[in-house]
Each structure stands twice: as structure tokens, then as C-alpha cells.
Motif scaffolding. Structure first.
Motif, mmCIF file in Angstrom:
data_model
loop_
_atom_site.group_PDB
_atom_site.id
_atom_site.type_symbol
_atom_site.label_atom_id
_atom_site.label_comp_id
_atom_site.label_asym_id
_atom_site.label_seq_id
_atom_site.Cartn_x
_atom_site.Cartn_y
_atom_site.Cartn_z
ATOM 1 N N LEU A 37 -31.757 53.949 35.812
ATOM 2 C CA LEU A 37 -31.108 52.791 36.413
ATOM 3 C C LEU A 37 -29.948 52.327 35.533
ATOM 4 O O LEU A 37 -29.952 52.514 34.315
ATOM 5 N N ASN A 38 -28.952 51.723 36.164
ATOM 6 C CA ASN A 38 -27.756 51.257 35.463
ATOM 7 C C ASN A 38 -27.375 49.873 35.944
ATOM 8 O O ASN A 38 -27.615 49.530 37.107
ATOM 9 N N GLU A 39 -26.758 49.110 35.060
ATOM 10 C CA GLU A 39 -26.282 47.769 35.414
ATOM 11 C C GLU A 39 -24.959 47.530 34.670
ATOM 12 O O GLU A 39 -24.897 47.674 33.451
ATOM 13 N N PRO A 40 -23.893 47.163 35.394
ATOM 14 C CA PRO A 40 -22.634 46.843 34.719
ATOM 15 C C PRO A 40 -22.809 45.642 33.796
ATOM 16 O O PRO A 40 -23.495 44.671 34.133
ATOM 17 N N ALA A 41 -22.184 45.719 32.628
ATOM 18 C CA ALA A 41 -22.328 44.675 31.615
ATOM 19 C C ALA A 41 -21.021 44.506 30.868
ATOM 20 O O ALA A 41 -20.091 45.295 31.006
ATOM 21 N N ALA A 42 -20.969 43.453 30.072
ATOM 22 C CA ALA A 42 -19.816 43.182 29.212
ATOM 23 C C ALA A 42 -20.326 42.784 27.845
ATOM 24 O O ALA A 42 -21.457 42.313 27.697
ATOM 25 N N VAL A 43 -19.482 42.972 26.832
ATOM 26 C CA VAL A 43 -19.795 42.549 25.473
ATOM 27 C C VAL A 43 -18.883 41.402 25.117
ATOM 28 O O VAL A 43 -17.666 41.458 25.374
ATOM 29 N N TYR A 44 -19.480 40.377 24.546
ATOM 30 C CA TYR A 44 -18.759 39.182 24.109
ATOM 31 C C TYR A 44 -18.940 39.011 22.607
ATOM 32 O O TYR A 44 -19.940 39.436 22.040
ATOM 33 N N VAL A 45 -17.952 38.359 21.980
ATOM 34 C CA VAL A 45 -18.084 37.935 20.592
ATOM 35 C C VAL A 45 -17.922 36.428 20.550
ATOM 36 O O VAL A 45 -17.159 35.845 21.330
ATOM 37 N N ALA A 46 -18.646 35.819 19.634
ATOM 38 C CA ALA A 46 -18.539 34.379 19.454
ATOM 39 C C ALA A 46 -17.254 34.069 18.710
ATOM 40 O O ALA A 46 -16.832 34.827 17.839
ATOM 41 N N ALA A 47 -16.644 32.960 19.058
ATOM 42 C CA ALA A 47 -15.455 32.512 18.355
ATOM 43 C C ALA A 47 -15.816 32.244 16.904
ATOM 44 O O ALA A 47 -16.914 31.770 16.606
ATOM 45 N N SER A 48 -14.905 32.545 16.011
ATOM 46 C CA SER A 48 -15.158 32.332 14.576
ATOM 47 C C SER A 48 -15.185 30.872 14.228
ATOM 48 O O SER A 48 -14.528 30.067 14.765
#
Length: 169
Positions: free
Chosen positions: A158-169
Motif C-alpha cells: 500500500l502507498n500514501e502520498p506524503a510530504a516532509v516538513y521542517v520546523a522553523a528555526s
């Protein structure tokens, strides 16, 4: 009623597990399912976890885990920042019981994560399924920046579209 955040306790697990089952039924989160909800709440790389409490009832949680090179978020973060993965932490297992959404619990949980990581000089990166639009809105409201798109692979092909985020410094 107001929401408070505190470190998660073992006695929180039954109420959080029941809330997680409700979250999964409503939102399909986690995509892997909730066959063992109490087991899912714990993570073997956990640095710290927090519980959101409203009127004495645990209503949500988040964990902060150590990154490893195999993590999707860690790979994207390293490509983006060229940073040392030993200085990266990943928020995981974030949820708020559907009956308690709109209380600010999700924001307070993420603020606890950000404060803990900053106090220790840790960068933060995490992935989120694109279907989880409320979570994405929360992260962006908190200043997180999307750095990559990917596909989360789970279960039996199974697959699911995703995104990666970074927290603001």
C-alpha cells in the motif's frame, strides 16, 4: 475547559488508546491501523512524549523520536540541509481525540515538541500524509516549511502520498 500538556504517563495509555481507535475510525490515521493501539502509542526511539489533558482526561498525544537514516523525513532533511542526523528529532504519533478538536490541543502538543527540541539544539523534520489536511494546516500555522514530497509505503504494497516538513528555526 482548558487543555494542559504534560509528559505522558503509563496510566494515560488506556484512554489514549481508546482515543486513537476513534481517530482511526474517523480519519484513517494511522494508515497502518490500530490492531495494538497501546503498543502503537509507544516508540522504541522515543526521546519524550506528551499528553494533552482536558478536565482530567487524556485527549491526545505526541512523541518526539530520534531520527535514523532510514526515516523518510531524515533522508529528505539531510538532502535539504546537509545536516547531521544525530542532531535531528522527529515528531510522531500526534493525534487529538475527534471529540476534543478545536481546543488547541494539537498546537499545544507541537509547541511542547518544538520547545523541547530547541532547548536541546535539535532540528525537527517530520512527514505527514497529504490526506491529513488538518494536520498540514496546523504545521503550516506553526511555521513549518514543506521541503519534499514522497510516497509512504506500508502494509502489503500500500502507498500514501506524503510530504516532509521542517520546523522553523
Amino acid at each position: 475547559m482548558s487543555v494542559t500538556i504534560r509528559p505522558r504517563r503509563d496510566e494515560d495509555l488506556p484512554a489514549l488508546a481508546a482515543a486513537l481507535v476513534r481517530v482511526h475510525a474517523q480519519d484513517g490515521y494511522p494508515v497502518e491501523g490500530v490492531a495494538d493501539p497501546e503498543g502503537w502509542l509507544r516508540h522504541d526511539r522515543e526521546l519524550q512524549s506528551w499528553t494533552a489533558v482536558e478536565d482530567g482526561l487524556p485527549i491526545g498525544q505526541v512523541a518526539l523520536i530520534r531520527a535514523v537514516p532510514e526515516d523518510d523525513a531524515a533522508r529528505a532533511w539531510r538532502e535539504h540541509s546537509h545536516g547531521d542526523i544525530d542532531r535531528l528529532a522527529i515528531p510522531a504519533r500526534l493525534f487529538v481525540d475527534p471529540g476534543h478538536r478545536g481546543t488547541g490541543a494539537g498546537q499545544l502538543l507541537m509547541e511542547a515538541v518544538f520547545g523541547f527540541a530547541r532547548a536541546r539544539g535539535l532540528a525537527i523534520a517530520f512527514d505527514v500524509m497529504l490526506k491529513d489536511q488538518a494536520a498540514i494546516r496546523l504545521y503550516e500555522r506553526l511555521g513549518a516549511v514543506r521541503i519534499a514530497d514522497l510516497t509512504h509505503h506500508y502494509g502489503d504494497g500500500l502507498n500514501e502520498p506524503a510530504a516532509v516538513y521542517v520546523a522553523a528555526s
